[in-house]
Design an enzyme around this catalytic site. Structure first.
Site, PDB file in Angstrom:
ATOM      1  N   ARG A 181       0.825  -1.213   0.000  1.00  0.00           N
ATOM      2  CA  ARG A 181       0.000   0.000   0.000  1.00  0.00           C
ATOM      3  C   ARG A 181       0.861   1.266   0.000  1.00  0.00           C
ATOM      4  O   ARG A 181       0.515   2.264  -0.624  1.00  0.00           O
ATOM      5  CB  ARG A 181      -0.934  -0.018   1.209  1.00  0.00           C
ATOM      6  CG  ARG A 181      -1.944   1.113   1.192  1.00  0.00           C
ATOM      7  CD  ARG A 181      -2.983   0.921   2.284  1.00  0.00           C
ATOM      8  NE  ARG A 181      -4.063   1.893   2.159  1.00  0.00           N
ATOM      9  CZ  ARG A 181      -4.458   2.687   3.157  1.00  0.00           C
ATOM     10  NH1 ARG A 181      -3.868   2.608   4.339  1.00  0.00           N
ATOM     11  NH2 ARG A 181      -5.429   3.536   2.983  1.00  0.00           N
ATOM     12  N   HIS A 209       0.525   4.594  -2.347  1.00  0.00           N
ATOM     13  CA  HIS A 209       0.332   5.950  -1.814  1.00  0.00           C
ATOM     14  C   HIS A 209       1.524   6.856  -2.150  1.00  0.00           C
ATOM     15  O   HIS A 209       1.377   8.075  -2.196  1.00  0.00           O
ATOM     16  CB  HIS A 209       0.079   5.901  -0.305  1.00  0.00           C
ATOM     17  CG  HIS A 209      -1.338   5.514   0.029  1.00  0.00           C
ATOM     18  ND1 HIS A 209      -1.953   5.834   1.221  1.00  0.00           N
ATOM     19  CD2 HIS A 209      -2.269   4.842  -0.697  1.00  0.00           C
ATOM     20  CE1 HIS A 209      -3.203   5.374   1.217  1.00  0.00           C
ATOM     21  NE2 HIS A 209      -3.406   4.754   0.068  1.00  0.00           N
ATOM     22  N   ASN A 217      -3.901   8.635   5.006  1.00  0.00           N
ATOM     23  CA  ASN A 217      -2.752   7.949   5.613  1.00  0.00           C
ATOM     24  C   ASN A 217      -2.790   7.934   7.141  1.00  0.00           C
ATOM     25  O   ASN A 217      -2.286   6.988   7.767  1.00  0.00           O
ATOM     26  CB  ASN A 217      -1.441   8.633   5.186  1.00  0.00           C
ATOM     27  CG  ASN A 217      -1.097   8.399   3.722  1.00  0.00           C
ATOM     28  OD1 ASN A 217      -1.426   7.349   3.159  1.00  0.00           O
ATOM     29  ND2 ASN A 217      -0.447   9.370   3.114  1.00  0.00           N
ATOM     30  N   HIS A 226      -6.150  -5.676  -2.616  1.00  0.00           N
ATOM     31  CA  HIS A 226      -6.964  -5.927  -1.419  1.00  0.00           C
ATOM     32  C   HIS A 226      -7.221  -7.421  -1.207  1.00  0.00           C
ATOM     33  O   HIS A 226      -8.067  -7.793  -0.409  1.00  0.00           O
ATOM     34  CB  HIS A 226      -8.276  -5.147  -1.495  1.00  0.00           C
ATOM     35  CG  HIS A 226      -8.075  -3.651  -1.430  1.00  0.00           C
ATOM     36  ND1 HIS A 226      -9.077  -2.746  -1.690  1.00  0.00           N
ATOM     37  CD2 HIS A 226      -6.977  -2.900  -1.121  1.00  0.00           C
ATOM     38  CE1 HIS A 226      -8.611  -1.503  -1.559  1.00  0.00           C
ATOM     39  NE2 HIS A 226      -7.324  -1.576  -1.214  1.00  0.00           N
TER      40      HIS A 226
HETATM   41  C1  HEM Z   1      -9.766   2.716  -5.569  1.00  0.00           C
HETATM   42  C2  HEM Z   1      -8.603   2.756  -5.001  1.00  0.00           C
HETATM   43  C3  HEM Z   1      -8.357   2.363  -3.579  1.00  0.00           C
HETATM   44  C4  HEM Z   1      -9.037   2.686  -2.452  1.00  0.00           C
HETATM   45  C5  HEM Z   1     -10.269   3.552  -2.319  1.00  0.00           C
HETATM   46  C6  HEM Z   1      -8.369   2.021  -1.354  1.00  0.00           C
HETATM   47  C7  HEM Z   1      -8.740   2.109  -0.033  1.00  0.00           C
HETATM   48  C8  HEM Z   1      -8.178   1.388   1.003  1.00  0.00           C
HETATM   49  C9  HEM Z   1      -8.622   1.430   2.361  1.00  0.00           C
HETATM   50  C10 HEM Z   1      -9.745   2.305   2.899  1.00  0.00           C
HETATM   51  C11 HEM Z   1      -7.868   0.554   3.060  1.00  0.00           C
HETATM   52  C12 HEM Z   1      -7.960   0.246   4.565  1.00  0.00           C
HETATM   53  C13 HEM Z   1      -6.992   1.148   5.310  1.00  0.00           C
HETATM   54  C14 HEM Z   1      -7.113   1.035   6.804  1.00  0.00           C
HETATM   55  O1  HEM Z   1      -8.112   0.523   7.309  1.00  0.00           O
HETATM   56  O2  HEM Z   1      -6.201   1.491   7.508  1.00  0.00           O
HETATM   57  C15 HEM Z   1      -6.938  -0.035   2.150  1.00  0.00           C
HETATM   58  C16 HEM Z   1      -5.995  -0.979   2.477  1.00  0.00           C
HETATM   59  C17 HEM Z   1      -5.090  -1.499   1.600  1.00  0.00           C
HETATM   60  N1  HEM Z   1      -4.893  -1.083   0.299  1.00  0.00           N
HETATM   61 FE1  HEM Z   1      -6.129   0.052  -0.783  1.00  0.00          FE
HETATM   62  N2  HEM Z   1      -7.319   1.311  -1.843  1.00  0.00           N
HETATM   63  C18 HEM Z   1      -7.265   1.493  -3.198  1.00  0.00           C
HETATM   64  C19 HEM Z   1      -6.329   0.998  -4.061  1.00  0.00           C
HETATM   65  C20 HEM Z   1      -5.230   0.274  -3.675  1.00  0.00           C
HETATM   66  C21 HEM Z   1      -4.106  -0.034  -4.530  1.00  0.00           C
HETATM   67  C22 HEM Z   1      -3.960   0.457  -5.967  1.00  0.00           C
HETATM   68  C23 HEM Z   1      -3.243  -0.774  -3.788  1.00  0.00           C
HETATM   69  C24 HEM Z   1      -1.904  -1.344  -4.179  1.00  0.00           C
HETATM   70  C25 HEM Z   1      -1.546  -1.642  -5.397  1.00  0.00           C
HETATM   71  C26 HEM Z   1      -3.842  -0.947  -2.480  1.00  0.00           C
HETATM   72  C27 HEM Z   1      -3.315  -1.697  -1.466  1.00  0.00           C
HETATM   73  C28 HEM Z   1      -3.877  -1.829  -0.220  1.00  0.00           C
HETATM   74  C29 HEM Z   1      -3.433  -2.793   0.763  1.00  0.00           C
HETATM   75  C30 HEM Z   1      -2.381  -3.865   0.538  1.00  0.00           C
HETATM   76  C31 HEM Z   1      -4.176  -2.561   1.921  1.00  0.00           C
HETATM   77  C32 HEM Z   1      -4.017  -3.251   3.286  1.00  0.00           C
HETATM   78  C33 HEM Z   1      -2.982  -2.465   4.067  1.00  0.00           C
HETATM   79  C34 HEM Z   1      -2.677  -3.014   5.446  1.00  0.00           C
HETATM   80  O3  HEM Z   1      -3.262  -3.995   5.873  1.00  0.00           O
HETATM   81  O4  HEM Z   1      -1.816  -2.396   6.112  1.00  0.00           O
HETATM   82  N3  HEM Z   1      -5.024  -0.274  -2.450  1.00  0.00           N
HETATM   83  N4  HEM Z   1      -7.142   0.500   0.892  1.00  0.00           N
END
Ligand code: HEM
Ligand SMILES: *[C@@H]1O[C@H](CO)[C@@H](O)[C@H](O)[C@H]1NC(C)=O
Ligand SMILES: *[C@@H]1O[C@H](CO)[C@@H](O)[C@H](O)[C@H]1NC(C)=O
Length: 338
Positions: free
Chosen positions: A68, A72, A100, A198
């Site tokens: 992630r 970002h 973030n 995800h």
């Molecule tokens: C439409 C685009 C996206 C939205 C709205 C989005 C939103 C989110 C949100 C709300 C979370 C949870 C954060 C939390 O609860 O602290 C999350 C987690 C995550 N996102 Fe996304 N995301 C998007 C695209 C992406 C992309 C492009 C990647 C990587 C290529 C990504 C990788 C991740 C990962 C791996 C997590 C888990 C992080 C963890 O467990 O520490 N996301 N995302």
């Protein structure tokens, strides 16, 4: 005889290559490539891999958090390590921007990687490249695809708090999300594939609580959410705590394995975030172009893996600083000068 004939030209070629690399470095001409550090820091892949493997034993979530961070980073000022900078004087860290704050993590792992690399090859490997490599290795260690990470990014010297505040959000409409991706040269296939990240990691209740109780101010749950899953989520995320930081897996069937079950969940109306489910179920035809891609990835892990690798390489190329632009930060949290 055969050996001496074979080795002499090889040695000459090697010397020529080394000389080229040295000259290129001095003139800051070395083009970005997967072999960028082959001579200047040959242990870079092994070092990043070793630190992530260790981090993963202590915390199974570590690979997800690192993946992630690269996203970002790249979406704000390009892939320049800007997300890693702490507050300094008038410069506001991206870490405190709403998408973030209390949510981006893995900075300690990046520090450990950077310290190991500064020890092995001081001043050589950029923080932006560490994030790009860490993302690939995190995916690979989780069972996902591998790809050749193009290297040679340089680190930016400023953070962009306002830019980070505009990162894609889980409540953004699918049309706005597609726009945020296409603005950076990422098409619908990239958009759907990248969200497949995800398939690993967690999300806090506060980021989807409205779907459980009060979607868009209607005092109703999100109609696109499977009823059994809704009830399950309500158990952990009560209405009385809209700001709860309790974690749920983004992909409950296989929370730490990089696979295509994230898409199968969506097909069964079990996407956790509104933005996840929206790729299939957004009303008014908004998902017309993305829905078929979700269905295709749900049916073919190979398709997903190939598209994901392609999209990660594209995302990794966003606005990278090369040549003499930027710097190689010694500490990923602070710029070298000032
Ligand atoms: C439409 C685009 C996206 C939205 C709205 C989005 C939103 C989110 C949100 C709300 C979370 C949870 C954060 C939390 O609860 O602290 C999350 C987690 C995550 N996102 Fe996304 N995301 C998007 C695209 C992406 C992309 C492009 C990647 C990587 C290529 C990504 C990788 C991740 C990962 C791996 C997590 C888990 C992080 C963890 O467990 O520490 N996301 N995302
Ligand atoms: C970040 O989150 C903390 C804790 O929720 C909060 O106190 C702080 O005001 C937030 N920072 C910004 C810049 O919004
Ligand atoms: C429901 O959502 C709306 C707008 O999103 C908000 O103004 C309202 O306070 C919420 N109601 C409850 C009971 O949470």
């Amino acid at each position: 005889m055969a050996t001496s004939i074979g080795t002499a030209p090889l040695a000459v070629a090697l010397c020529a290559l080394l000389a080229l690399t040295a000259v290129g470095g001095a003139r800051a001409w070395t083009p970005m490539s997967p072999s960028y550090y082959d001579y200047s820091c040959p242990s870079v892949h092994d070092t990043v891999r070793r630190v992530i493997q260790e981090a993963r034993v202590a915390n199974p979530r570590a690979p997800a958090s690192l993946l992630r961070l690269h996203f970002h980073d790249c979406f704000v000022n390009g892939c320049d390590g800007s997300v890693l900078l702490d507050n300094a004087g008038a410069m506001q860290s991206e870490k405190n921007a709403p998408p973030n704050n209390g949510s981006a993590r893995g900075f300690d792992v990046v520090d450990t990687i950077k310290a190991a690399l500064e020890n092995a090859c001081p001043g050589v490997v950029s923080c932006a490249d560490i994030l790009a490599l860490a993302a690939e290795i995190s995916v690979e260690l989780s069972g996902g695809p591998s790809w050749n990470v193009v290297l040679g990014r340089r680190d930016g010297t400023t953070a962009n708090f306002d830019g980070a505040s505009e990162l894609p959000g889980p409540r953004d409409a699918v049309g706005l999300l597609r726009q945020k991706f296409s603005d950076l040269g990422l098409d619908d296939t990239d958009f759907v594939a990248l969200q497949g990240a995800h398939t690993i990691g967690r999300a806090q209740c506060r980021l989807f609580n409205d779907r459980l109780y009060n979607i868009s101010g209607t005092m109703q749950p999100d109609q696109t959410l499977d009823m059994a899953y809704l009830n399950e989520l309500r158990q952990c995320c009560p209405a009385s705590e809209p700001e709860s930081t309790t974690l749920r897996n983004l992909d409950p069937p296989t929370p730490d394995a990089f696979d295509n079950s994230f898409y199968a969940n969506i097909v069964r109306n079990r996407g956790l975030l509104q933005s996840d489910q929206g790729m299939l179920s957004a009303p008014g035809g908004a998902a017309a172009t993305t829905a078929p891609i979700v269905v295709r990835f749900a049916g073919s892990q190979d398709d997903f893996f190939q598209s994901f690798a392609t999209a990660m390489i594209k995302m990794g190329n966003i606005g990278s600083l090369t040549g003499s632009l930027g710097e190689i930060r010694r500490n990923c949290r602070v710029v070298n000068r000032g």
